[in-house]
Design a protein around this motif. Structure first.
Motif, short mmCIF file in Angstrom:
data_model
loop_
_atom_site.label_atom_id
_atom_site.label_comp_id
_atom_site.label_asym_id
_atom_site.label_seq_id
_atom_site.Cartn_x
_atom_site.Cartn_y
_atom_site.Cartn_z
N ARG A 136 -3.59 7.56 6.24
CA ARG A 136 -3.54 6.90 7.54
C ARG A 136 -2.89 7.85 8.54
O ARG A 136 -1.83 8.43 8.27
N PRO A 153 1.79 0.13 7.47
CA PRO A 153 2.45 -1.12 7.04
C PRO A 153 3.53 -0.84 5.99
O PRO A 153 3.42 0.09 5.20
N GLY A 154 4.55 -1.65 6.03
CA GLY A 154 5.63 -1.50 5.07
C GLY A 154 6.64 -0.46 5.47
O GLY A 154 7.62 -0.23 4.76
N CYS A 155 6.43 0.19 6.61
CA CYS A 155 7.35 1.21 7.08
C CYS A 155 8.18 0.66 8.23
O CYS A 155 7.65 -0.01 9.13
N ARG A 183 -5.43 -6.49 8.44
CA ARG A 183 -4.36 -5.71 7.82
C ARG A 183 -4.68 -5.36 6.37
O ARG A 183 -4.37 -4.27 5.89
N ASN A 184 -5.33 -6.30 5.65
CA ASN A 184 -5.62 -6.01 4.24
C ASN A 184 -6.68 -4.92 4.09
O ASN A 184 -6.82 -4.34 3.01
N ASP A 226 2.34 -0.41 13.44
CA ASP A 226 2.59 -1.38 12.38
C ASP A 226 1.38 -1.58 11.49
O ASP A 226 1.50 -1.74 10.28
N LEU A 227 0.18 -1.56 12.08
CA LEU A 227 -1.04 -1.72 11.29
C LEU A 227 -1.42 -0.44 10.57
O LEU A 227 -1.96 -0.48 9.46
N SER A 248 -6.92 -2.23 6.63
CA SER A 248 -6.26 -1.02 7.11
C SER A 248 -5.25 -0.48 6.10
O SER A 248 -5.11 0.74 5.94
N SER A 249 -4.57 -1.39 5.39
CA SER A 249 -3.56 -0.94 4.44
C SER A 249 -4.15 -0.33 3.19
O SER A 249 -3.44 0.33 2.41
N GLU A 250 -5.45 -0.50 2.96
CA GLU A 250 -6.10 0.04 1.76
C GLU A 250 -6.54 1.50 1.94
O GLU A 250 -6.93 2.13 0.97
N ASP A 286 -1.13 8.15 0.15
CA ASP A 286 -0.60 7.42 -1.01
C ASP A 286 0.17 8.32 -1.97
O ASP A 286 1.01 7.84 -2.74
#
Length: 276
Positions: free
Chosen positions: A194, A210-212, A185-186, A206-207, A188-190, A232
């Protein structure tokens, strides 16, 4: 003369390349994932980017190697007088690991060699961008032995976390399905951008986003080329519906070859440590 705007337009969304780690694209077979990756790769090449391709399934992207001799480029190492073959189009996990290591070394050299101006990035120093196409990441990981998988993950992490400012390395990572076992996850979230093609399962959503709140994610048409995009620079955490460009009438191999040949003559700064 190369353009230095470094922005890609995707269905009226402006996707900045500057300060970006690249794009993560997730989608089932037939969803239009590879077509979109082809489009993004060619758009990066119109900006002068040098392409590096990982296709361990030996599918469409791998076939580009037969167009011309780009697969036998030579690594120019300052540590040895021997020339080392460095493939531009990689078809095995070990080749992928090697190229990621070389890209990491190149990124680190760029940081070491360009410290004259506080806050400058690879565009300010006029360094050539690199677009890395990593097709079917999950398939590559499943084929790799444990040592090679560890190397791939290690170098991928370094590129993702460090390449924004000075690396100039834009990664297009495509995968059929995302799980934490496939891509942490750390990592994919970077990714700055996406993308999910068609309707994804909740684990992949979810991956990828993230955060949504998954219940707030729009439902898109279950048609190839339709999907969700997040960047972003969007003013919302919710991915937005989009339609990928129609590439039906685009001869991708021909355009790839023409851009590759055209970009041999460019105005980017010379780097003696450039390995290709």
């Amino acid at each position: 003369m190369m353009t230095h705007s470094f922005v890609i337009n995707l269905d009226n969304y402006d996707i900045p390349v500057r300060g970006s780690t690249g794009a993560l694209i997730v989608g089932k077979p037939g969803s239009g994932k590879s077509v979109l990756v082809s489009y993004l790769m060619l758009m990066m090449m119109t900006l002068g980017a040098f392409p590096i391709i990982f296709d361990t399934k030996r599918s469409d992207f791998f076939s580009l190697k037969y167009l011309f001799h780009v697969s036998n480029c030579i690594e120019k190492s300052s540590k040895t007088t021997q020339n080392v073959e460095t493939p531009v189009i990689c078809s095995t996990p070990s080749q992928v690991a090697k190229s990621l290591r070389i890209l990491t070394e190149l990124m680190n050299r760029r940081y070491e060699e360009h410290q004259n101006h506080w806050g400058w990035d690879w565009i300010d120093y006029n360094l050539r961008p690199i677009v890395v196409v990593f097709d079917e990441f999950a398939a590559t990981i499943s084929e790799a032995d444990r040592k090679t998988e560890s190397e791939i993950t290690k170098y991928l992490k370094q590129l993702i976390f460090k390449a924004r400012q000075m690396g100039g390395i834009y990664l297009l990572l495509a995968s059929q399905r995302l799980t934490a076992d496939v891509l942490e996850r750390n990592i994919s979230s970077e990714f700055s951008t996406r993308i999910g093609m068609q309707n994804l399962d909740r684990i992949s959503l979810d991956l990828a986003f993230p955060g949504c709140n998954l219940d707030e994610i729009p439902i898109v048409e279950n048609i190839p080329g339709h999907g969700l995009i997040y960047n972003d620079h969007f003013d919302t955490l919710i991915p937005q519906p989009f339609i990928a460009p129609d590439m039906t009438n685009v001869d991708v191999p021909s355009v790839f070859k023409n851009l590759f040949e055209r970009n041999k003559n460019n105005t980017f700064g010379q780097e003696e440590y450039w390995p290709w």
